[in-house]
Design an enzyme around this catalytic site. Structure first.
Site, PDB file in Angstrom:
ATOM      1  CG  ASP A  39     -62.885 -46.325  73.021  1.00 49.82           C
ATOM      2  OD1 ASP A  39     -63.328 -46.221  73.982  1.00 49.82           O
ATOM      3  OD2 ASP A  39     -63.456 -45.929  72.003  1.00 49.82           O
ATOM      4  CE1 TYR A  48     -58.694 -39.372  69.909  1.00 56.68           C
ATOM      5  CE2 TYR A  48     -60.104 -37.708  69.271  1.00 56.68           C
ATOM      6  CZ  TYR A  48     -59.790 -38.681  70.217  1.00 56.68           C
ATOM      7  OH  TYR A  48     -59.991 -38.371  71.441  1.00 56.68           O
ATOM      8  CG  ASP A 102     -64.342 -50.558  68.663  1.00 59.76           C
ATOM      9  OD1 ASP A 102     -65.155 -51.357  68.868  1.00 59.76           O
ATOM     10  OD2 ASP A 102     -63.609 -50.115  69.733  1.00 59.76           O
ATOM     11  NE  ARG A 130     -65.767 -46.530  70.366  1.00 59.93           N
ATOM     12  CZ  ARG A 130     -66.438 -46.780  71.423  1.00 59.93           C
ATOM     13  NH1 ARG A 130     -67.355 -48.269  71.463  1.00 59.93           N
ATOM     14  NH2 ARG A 130     -66.514 -46.442  72.756  1.00 59.93           N
TER      15      ARG A 130
END
Length: 231
Positions: A52, A80, A94, A187
């Site tokens: 993203d 992540y 987000d 997210r």
């Protein structure tokens, strides 16, 4: 660093994607640089797994015949790190959209926050992707539909969270590290985690560390700025 023949035969670039760049921005930049440097009209370039715009970290870009490896790379697990803000939500899950639905989070403590991660680890779970995503329905990307204020039914899909660790708590912010399967939206994980805690939450920072055996420590960000990279 590479000849045109080498690029056509196949190269994998590991890119440390900067904030606010889309994955397609990176692909287009690399494609433009190659075409300009070698004065060619066509070269195959694609990425192996979207990041993203508000995320940073490892983006794998395949060139030439190695674009055939994209699906194989996308199937690998991901690692992540990031930050979740609790006590509030956003429509995009987000920082791309404004905060909504503020709630009290003062009842939370280290034990309750760490215990909540256990509900996501180990078993295959159903996860609903965010409306603000690059997925498509009838040829339109979800985020295009969302930005028009239109509604859409989004189907959940099965994903795996192999590990989900809270690394720091400074309420309302918590830092985490997660190891997950292909197709996982961090997210959505942040959104679902906040809901499980009863106060809501959204992702404020995200950095992709690994895709399979590829590590961001070996990634290059100079390709975005160096004019002589292909010399």
């Amino acid at each position: 660093m590479y000849t045109l023949e080498q690029l056509q035969e196949g190269i994998i670039y590991l890119i440390d994607k900067p904030l606010d760049w889309t994955s397609f921005d990176v692909v287009n930049k690399i494609k433009w640089r190659i075409k300009r440097h070698f004065n060619v009209k066509k070269i195959k370039v694609g990425h192996a797994g979207t990041l993203d715009p508000k995320a940073t970290g490892l983006l794998i870009v395949c060139v030439g015949k190695y674009t055939k490896k994209i699906q194989e790379i996308q199937n690998a697990t991901k690692v992540y790190t990031g930050t979740i803000k609790l006590g509030v939500q956003t429509p995009s899950y987000d920082s791309e959209t404004n905060e909504i639905n503020p709630k009290d989070y003062s009842y939370l403590n280290k034990l309750s926050i760490n215990d909540a991660t256990k509900s996501f680890i180990g078993l295959q779970i159903n996860q609903t992707p965010p409306l603000y995503s690059a997925l498509k329905k009838e040829g339109k990307r979800y985020y295009e539909i969302a930005r028009k204020g239109e509604s859409i039914d989004i189907s959940a899909r099965k994903i795996n969270i192999y590990d989900f660790t809270i690394t720091e708590i400074q309420l309302p912010f918590i830092k985490f590290k997660v190891h997950c399967s292909k197709g996982t939206y961090i997210r959505s994980l942040a959104h679902d985690f906040g809901n499980l805690l009863g106060c809501g939450g959204y992702l404020t920072e995200l950095h992709r560390e690994k895709i399979g055996d590829f590590d961001v420590e070996n990634a290059n960000n100079l390709i975005l700025v160096k004019e002589d990279y292909f010399s």
